[in-house]
Design a protein around this motif. Structure first.
Motif, PDB file in Angstrom:
ATOM      1  N   ASP A  68       0.875  -1.175   0.000  1.00  0.00           N
ATOM      2  CA  ASP A  68       0.000   0.000   0.000  1.00  0.00           C
ATOM      3  C   ASP A  68       0.905   1.216   0.000  1.00  0.00           C
ATOM      4  O   ASP A  68       1.432   1.609   1.035  1.00  0.00           O
ATOM      5  CB  ASP A  68      -0.922  -0.011   1.224  1.00  0.00           C
ATOM      6  CG  ASP A  68      -1.837   1.202   1.295  1.00  0.00           C
ATOM      7  OD1 ASP A  68      -1.885   1.987   0.312  1.00  0.00           O
ATOM      8  OD2 ASP A  68      -2.500   1.377   2.329  1.00  0.00           O
ATOM      9  N   ARG A  92      -5.283   1.666  -2.410  1.00  0.00           N
ATOM     10  CA  ARG A  92      -4.602   0.745  -1.492  1.00  0.00           C
ATOM     11  C   ARG A  92      -3.906  -0.428  -2.165  1.00  0.00           C
ATOM     12  O   ARG A  92      -3.194  -1.176  -1.506  1.00  0.00           O
ATOM     13  CB  ARG A  92      -5.586   0.236  -0.449  1.00  0.00           C
ATOM     14  CG  ARG A  92      -6.033   1.346   0.460  1.00  0.00           C
ATOM     15  CD  ARG A  92      -7.074   0.875   1.445  1.00  0.00           C
ATOM     16  NE  ARG A  92      -7.539   2.009   2.196  1.00  0.00           N
ATOM     17  CZ  ARG A  92      -7.484   2.090   3.500  1.00  0.00           C
ATOM     18  NH1 ARG A  92      -7.001   1.100   4.197  1.00  0.00           N
ATOM     19  NH2 ARG A  92      -7.926   3.157   4.108  1.00  0.00           N
ATOM     20  N   THR A  93      -4.114  -0.605  -3.472  1.00  0.00           N
ATOM     21  CA  THR A  93      -3.501  -1.758  -4.132  1.00  0.00           C
ATOM     22  C   THR A  93      -2.536  -1.387  -5.244  1.00  0.00           C
ATOM     23  O   THR A  93      -1.644  -2.163  -5.561  1.00  0.00           O
ATOM     24  CB  THR A  93      -4.581  -2.683  -4.735  1.00  0.00           C
ATOM     25  OG1 THR A  93      -5.249  -1.985  -5.779  1.00  0.00           O
ATOM     26  CG2 THR A  93      -5.562  -3.144  -3.665  1.00  0.00           C
TER      27      THR A  93
END
Length: 194
Positions: free
Chosen positions: A38, A78-79
């Motif tokens: 992240d 977040r990825t």
């Protein structure tokens, strides 16, 4: 046509640029560490002394907008999955307070120490600056791009670039400076409280 920069190179931004998008992207190298990566982009609005003037001048996933709405983070990815920009920071030069002389754009790895992650496991990182004609412009014109080709190993935070004002003109500096200690180290280096 966009200018491609190398580390340490400085260029003047188009004097007619009022709105800009700073798009940041990266890929993570495949490895079996048990955790997803992240990465988080952030912007530090700095005064003449190179320090934060106020806590709210630190723009990141928990404070998406600066005073006056001059700098806006569009949200935490977040990825990092998919093509194109992973995180975006919008800058309205007409709204920047007079006491802001520099914008440091950074990327950090969330919970890097706990997850055993560092920038040695990240590749294809870049920042690009896109000139937008107005607030409704979704594509704009890419004016410069800086690909971070530097090999990092133990660093968990990077100052990717600086946009700074000199003699009334905004300029871009391709920095690529690595830090250990993640987001906390960068916040402290700019005079912020953690």
């Amino acid at each position: 046509m966009a200018i491609s920069l190398v580390k340490g190179q400085r260029v003047s931004l188009d004097k007619s640029m009022r709105l800009a998008m700073a798009g940041l992207g990266w890929d993570t190298n495949r490895y079996d560490g048990g955790y997803e990566f992240d990465l988080d982009a952030s912007a530090f609005l700095l005064g003449e002394n190179g320090k934060l003037q106020r806590d709210e001048d630190f723009i990141f996933y928990n404070n998406l907008e600066s005073r006056n709405g001059a700098v806006v983070h569009t949200g935490d990815n977040r990825t990092g999955e998919g093509e194109g920009d992973d995180e975006v920071i919008m800058i309205d030069f007409t709204k920047l307070p007079d006491d802001i002389k520099k914008i440091a754009i950074c990327v950090t790895i969330h919970e890097a120490a706990e997850r055993g992650q560092n920038f040695g496991q990240v590749s294809n990182a870049y920042i690009r600056i896109v000139k937008l004609e107005n607030e409704n412009d979704q594509t704009g014109e890419q004016v410069l791009r800086f690909d971070l080709e530097e090999e990092f190993s133990i660093e968990t935070a990077l100052v990717v670039a600086e946009i700074y004002k000199r003699n009334g003109e905004w300029k871009f500096n391709a920095v690529a400076a690595g830090y250990q200690g993640g987001l906390e180290a960068i916040v402290r280096s700019f005079g912020g409280n953690v």
